[in-house]
Enzyme design. Structure first.
Site, PDB file in Angstrom:
ATOM      1  N   GLU A  43      38.119  28.759  47.016  1.00 27.25           N
ATOM      2  CA  GLU A  43      37.334  27.671  47.261  1.00 27.25           C
ATOM      3  C   GLU A  43      38.216  26.413  47.624  1.00 27.25           C
ATOM      4  O   GLU A  43      39.023  26.215  46.546  1.00 27.25           O
ATOM      5  CB  GLU A  43      36.533  28.155  46.072  1.00 27.25           C
ATOM      6  N   ARG A 270      45.821  36.955  35.320  1.00 26.53           N
ATOM      7  CA  ARG A 270      46.123  35.649  35.876  1.00 26.53           C
ATOM      8  C   ARG A 270      47.678  35.008  35.107  1.00 26.53           C
ATOM      9  O   ARG A 270      48.294  35.321  34.365  1.00 26.53           O
ATOM     10  CB  ARG A 270      45.254  34.696  35.818  1.00 26.53           C
ATOM     11  N   LYS A 280      40.465  23.433  37.140  1.00 24.24           N
ATOM     12  CA  LYS A 280      40.355  23.294  38.328  1.00 24.24           C
ATOM     13  C   LYS A 280      39.707  22.062  38.176  1.00 24.24           C
ATOM     14  O   LYS A 280      39.692  20.394  38.374  1.00 24.24           O
ATOM     15  CB  LYS A 280      39.828  23.952  40.072  1.00 24.24           C
TER      16      LYS A 280
END
Ligand code: ATP
Ligand code: MG
Length: 569
Positions: A43, A270, A280
């Site tokens: 994104e 992850r 983020k």
């Protein structure tokens, strides 16, 4: 890594991780007509970080390994947070890591028309409805994993009314938050994601690609699987938190697809790294509040920060290779492992030179006043083809202040009154005295040298305990260095939920030192991207702020992991 080879992946062929094994099996079975197409779906709402590098190495790596292709797809479904600055940065970072998507650069926003059409079709088929409730009301009806949810009072709206309202939502007639479009699935489903998930919301903010065309934007779950489908993605690899989304992913794809093809979602663990944050949202906060110098601040866990700091793509890829991919959520990977990979690569490639960080002058009293000579230095002992360079030597040089002690403890092998050390690449010197200022600080150190001890001469074999780095005073070039330490002073800042993460920042994560003395060779070769080892100090690279008039170096990393020692002490 060895952890991959546990019970779950016992069947895995040698050298393949579990995702590669699935891909290999699918190819062998002739699925998707032997096609392999993955995608990396960032994104564009921030810069990429080391966690994304793990995903990139997987998505592009597996495609490369089996002769497939990997698309770059920007998952741009939320215009309020996204920006072309991020799109550009993401492109640059993936290329820098060594991967390429050729002409396969796509955007979820390219599919907004098809997604909208699908939504209209689902409304017509009675599979979606407009809900006028607030997000709080919707959340309150969601139920819990053990308790079914409650149907919305708007669930049984007529197809006509739903069509009319959804079209008017997109025409901009309603405010943000006033209405959403939901899939009509099952409010009692054991999978919470099936409890009438939201497909579309109203956002009245210009999109960086589609401008004001749309007033409704699809949710991740309604966009991702279909985007994969439109692109012909065969393996949609993501992280473990998407496991519970997988049935919904398949549900929406089936609304589009014939039974013969559905991209296969595969999830891996992850990456979380110690002494940093990977969210983020938090990284953006650090940037916006100027707690760091930008997304590419060398202390950031971003790819661009690591590049600026002097990390190499090979070091990052080696690190990712070593930590491997599993199905098990791992608490934290030690940043020391990443740093180890960085040292390993820099040791192999960096050019050796001398710099004195905290200089004190040393005068060789028996060296002729007007004499200069050049001594030879190896550029890189790890690389036989790297050659040598020369370094000026004369009567006055700089050494590190820490390398001299007036009253040394027993095992101090550096310079002290009446003791001898070797000046690396040059002579053995013996300390004969010092000059102090009024406050007792040492201003100059006096030595005599033994002319027979220069390399190549018979006396060069003479042994002394210590070897010091040094820089010729007359030819030294001044520079600034920035020493970086870990951005946070605690191992897992995200775990300290009772504190604001900003309070956990390490106040000593950046120390700037001016008046550093460089040998001329380093100054002459201080080009962007150049990698140096300043002998005995660490690995350095010119910062982006560096100019030929004002040299600034980042310390990429110290020679040894002093942090581990500090922790044990
Ligand atoms: P958010 O969605 O909260 O903005 P994100 O970190 O998931 O943040 P994306 O841009 O959606 O950001 O991530 C793109 C891809 O990178 C996704 O496939 C995601 O699974 C993967 N990814 C993100 N963070 C990590 C991580 N720490 N380790 C491994 N893969 C990651
Ligand atoms: Mg995401």
């Amino acid at each position: 890594m060895v952890e991959n080879k546990d019970a779950e992946t016992a069947e895995v062929s040698k050298g393949l991780n579990f995702v590669e094994q699935i891909v290999a099996d699918d190819l062998k079975a002739g699925k998707n007509g032997g096609r392999l197409n993955t995608r990396f779906p960032p994104e564009p709402n921030g810069y990429l970080h080391i966690g994304h590098a793990k995903a990139i190495c997987m998505d592009f790596g597996v495609a490369e390994k089996f002769g497939g292709t990997c698309n770059l797809r920007f998952d741009d479904t939320n215009p309020t947070k996204e920006d072309t600055e991020y799109v550009d940065a993401i492109r640059e970072d993936i290329h820098w890591l060594g991967f390429d998507w050729a002409d396969r650069e796509y955007y979820a926003s390219d599919y907004f028309p098809q997604l909208y059409d699908l939504a209209i079709r689902m409304i017509k088929e009675g599979k979606a409805y407009v809900d006028d409730q607030t997000s709080e009301e919707i959340a309150a009806q969601k139920g819990t994993p053990t308790q079914p949810g409650t149907n919305s009072p708007y669930r049984e709206r007529s197809v006509e009314e739903n069509l009319d309202l959804f079209q008017r939502m997109n025409a901009g007639e309603f405010d943000e938050g006033a209405r959403v479009l939901r899939a009509k699935i099952d409010m009692a489903s054991s999978n919470m994601h099936f409890r009438d998930p939201i497909m579309y919301r109203i956002i009245k903010y210009p999109h960086h690609r589609t401008g004001n065309t749309w007033n409704v934007y699809p949710m991740y779950d309604f966009a991702h699987g279909q985007s994969d489908y439109f692109e012909g993605v065969t393996h949609s690899i993501c992280t473990l938190e998407f496991v519970p989304h997988r049935p919904l992913y398949e549900y929406f794809v089936k609304e589009l697809a014939d039974e013969s093809y559905c991209p296969r979602q595969i999830e891996f663990n992850r990456l979380n790294l110690t002494y940093t944050v990977m969210s983020k949202r938090k990284l953006l906060q650090l940037v916006k509040e100027k707690l760091v110098a930008g997304w590419d601040d060398p202390r950031m866990p971003t790819i661009s920060g690591m590049r600026r700091r002097g990390y190499t793509p090979r070091a990052i890829r080696n690190f990712i290779d070593r930590i491997g991919y599993t199905k098990i959520e791992e608490a934290m990977i030690s940043v020391s492992l990443l740093e180890h990979a960085v040292r390993e690569d820099l040791n192999a490639i960096s050019t050796r030179g001398m710099a004195v960080i905290n200089p004190v002058k040393l005068v060789i009293t028996n060296y002729p006043d007007d004499q200069n000579e050049m001594v030879e230095m190896e550029n890189n002992p790890e690389n036989p083809t790297s050659g040598t360079h020369t370094m000026p030597f004369s009567k006055e040089i700089y050494i590190e202040r820490d390398d001299f002690m007036e009253n040394p403890p027993k095992k101090f092998f550096r310079l002290a009154p009446d003791s001898e050390v070797r000046l690396k690449g040059a002579y053995i010197v013996k300390c004969t005295g010092v000059k102090k200022d009024a406050d007792g600080n040492i201003e100059e150190i006096y030595c005599t040298y033994d002319p027979e001890t220069r390399s190549g001469l018979p006396g060069s074999q003479r042994k002394v305990k210590g070897t010091l780095h040094w820089v010729d005073a007359k030819h030294a070039v001044d520079a600034t260095v920035r020493l970086y330490d870990r951005l946070f002073s605690v191992e897992n800042p995200s775990a300290e939920t009772d504190k604001d993460f900003r309070e956990l920042l390490n106040p000593e994560s950046l120390i700037e030192i001016r008046g550093v003395k460089l040998e001329p060779f380093i100054a002459e070769n201080a080009r962007k991207g150049e990698k140096f080892q300043f002998q005995r100090i660490g690995y350095f690279t010119p910062d982006y702020d560096s100019t030929s008039e004002n040299l600034i170096f980042n310390r990429t990393i110290a020679l040894k992991d002093s942090w581990e020692k500090v922790k044990k002490a």
